[in-house]
Design an enzyme around this catalytic site. Structure first.
Site, mmCIF file in Angstrom:
data_model
loop_
_atom_site.group_PDB
_atom_site.id
_atom_site.type_symbol
_atom_site.label_atom_id
_atom_site.label_comp_id
_atom_site.label_asym_id
_atom_site.label_seq_id
_atom_site.Cartn_x
_atom_site.Cartn_y
_atom_site.Cartn_z
ATOM 1 N N SER A 151 22.898 53.531 -17.960
ATOM 2 C CA SER A 151 23.880 52.626 -17.379
ATOM 3 C C SER A 151 24.315 53.170 -16.030
ATOM 4 O O SER A 151 24.246 54.377 -15.776
ATOM 5 C CB SER A 151 25.094 52.520 -18.306
ATOM 6 O OG SER A 151 26.204 51.953 -17.654
ATOM 7 N N TYR A 164 31.167 56.516 -22.871
ATOM 8 C CA TYR A 164 29.946 55.756 -22.587
ATOM 9 C C TYR A 164 29.117 56.454 -21.507
ATOM 10 O O TYR A 164 27.894 56.597 -21.617
ATOM 11 C CB TYR A 164 30.367 54.352 -22.145
ATOM 12 C CG TYR A 164 29.278 53.343 -21.955
ATOM 13 C CD1 TYR A 164 28.572 52.829 -23.037
ATOM 14 C CD2 TYR A 164 28.999 52.839 -20.684
ATOM 15 C CE1 TYR A 164 27.597 51.856 -22.857
ATOM 16 C CE2 TYR A 164 28.030 51.865 -20.496
ATOM 17 C CZ TYR A 164 27.331 51.382 -21.577
ATOM 18 O OH TYR A 164 26.376 50.417 -21.395
ATOM 19 N N LYS A 168 25.337 57.919 -21.785
ATOM 20 C CA LYS A 168 24.280 57.298 -20.984
ATOM 21 C C LYS A 168 23.577 58.284 -20.055
ATOM 22 O O LYS A 168 22.362 58.221 -19.881
ATOM 23 C CB LYS A 168 24.851 56.119 -20.187
ATOM 24 C CG LYS A 168 25.247 54.926 -21.054
ATOM 25 C CD LYS A 168 24.102 54.451 -21.928
ATOM 26 C CE LYS A 168 24.341 53.076 -22.531
ATOM 27 N NZ LYS A 168 23.229 52.652 -23.417
#
Length: 301
Positions: A151, A164, A168
């Site tokens: 991401s 997150y 990632k």
């Protein structure tokens, strides 16, 4: 030349909707047999989903071959079972797209450590579980194509997504070592950073942008990265018809003499240390050591 996936068996995790659904459908259109894995319907990963069954029905309606799987990527044994069923039905597994994920967004100050751990477990450990479950099969076949989903948050950062982002960027690092280990067995491993309007991003994008970034526009990059002629160790961003590469680079840096190897010496040479003129893109960690040796040798010449 049309890129075909005839004769290939593909597993797509989180394929009940959004990006995963589009990957599964296009793989099937191009001849692959597809395992459609999906666990939960909600963005936070809760709830049971029958959406995988609907995607399988769509694939079968177009004349393709698919099976659904409700396994949790965070549970290794369930991923081993999923791979075993695919091999029993179709003889092997050639492609794995690690797409499943959840969000638990909050600023780090307000985040419970359990939410940090859960997001890392689903994205990073989940991808490792799936990859480990197919790894020996791909080695035996002397063929494998694996795609990790990173991401922009992992690559560049985003407020409120420390969990997150950690997961990632971890996946990009996972790829960088895994591609080296898979090379002799024709296993190619890549990283994709999608820009897509899905249930994961529906309240993040403005309405017009949400329409522009239909998940279908990420499919060309994803499928190229798991095709026969795919590169390996690439980090590719894709969305809305825009495609780009991202690289982890190494600047030429500075070799400091012994009397300059101080905190003050680093401060004094900071502009040279970060100067991007002549930077390189290492293909393995050993290149950092070699760069250091080469620069230090220049001190004595």
């Amino acid at each position: 030349m049309t890129i075909s996936f005839a004769g290939k068996v593909a597993i797509v995790t989180g394929a009940g909707g959004g990006l995963g659904r589009e990957y599964a459908l296009e793989l099937a259109r191009r001849g692959a047999k597809v395992v459609v894995n999906d666990l939960g319907a909600a963005r936070d990963g809760t709830g049971h989903s029958d959406s995988a069954l609907k995607v399988v029905e769509e694939i079968r309606a177009m004349g393709g071959d698919a099976m659904s799987n409700g396994g949790n990527v965070a549970e290794y044994d369930q991923m081993v079972e999923m791979v075993a069923k695919a091999k029993e039905a179709w003889g092997g597994v050639h492609i794995l797209i690690n797409n499943a994920g959840i969000l638990r967004d909050k600023s780090f100050a307000k985040m419970e450590i359990a939410d940090f751990e859960l997001v890392v477990k689903v994205h990073l450990i989940g991808s490792a579980n799936c990859t480990k479950a197919v790894w020996e099969t791909m080695r035996e076949q002397n063929y494998g194509r694996i795609l990790m989903t990173a991401s922009s948050t992992g690559l560049y950062g985003n407020f409120g997504q420390t969990n997150y982002g950690a997961a990632k960027l971890g996946l990009a690092g996972f790829t960088k070592s895994l591609y080296l280990e898979g090379a002799k067995n024709n296993i190619k491993v890549n990283t994709l950073a999608p820009i897509a309007a899905t249930r994961m991003t529906e309240d993040i994008f403005p309405p017009e942008a949400f329409k522009s970034f239909n998940p279908i526009n990420v499919v060309p990059a994803a499928l190229y990265l798991v095709s026969d002629d795919a590169p390996s160790n690439a980090i590719v961003g894709a969305g809305g018809g825009f495609f780009h590469a991202a690289n982890v680079t190494l600047t030429r840096g500075v070799a400091l003499s012994e009397d300059e190897r101080t905190v003050e010496g680093v401060a004094a040479h900071w502009a040279e240390i970060i100067d991007r003129t002549g930077e390189t893109v290492p293909q393995s960690g050993s290149e950092q050591s070699m760069a250091a040796i080469n620069r230090l040798q220049s001190l004595g010449s």
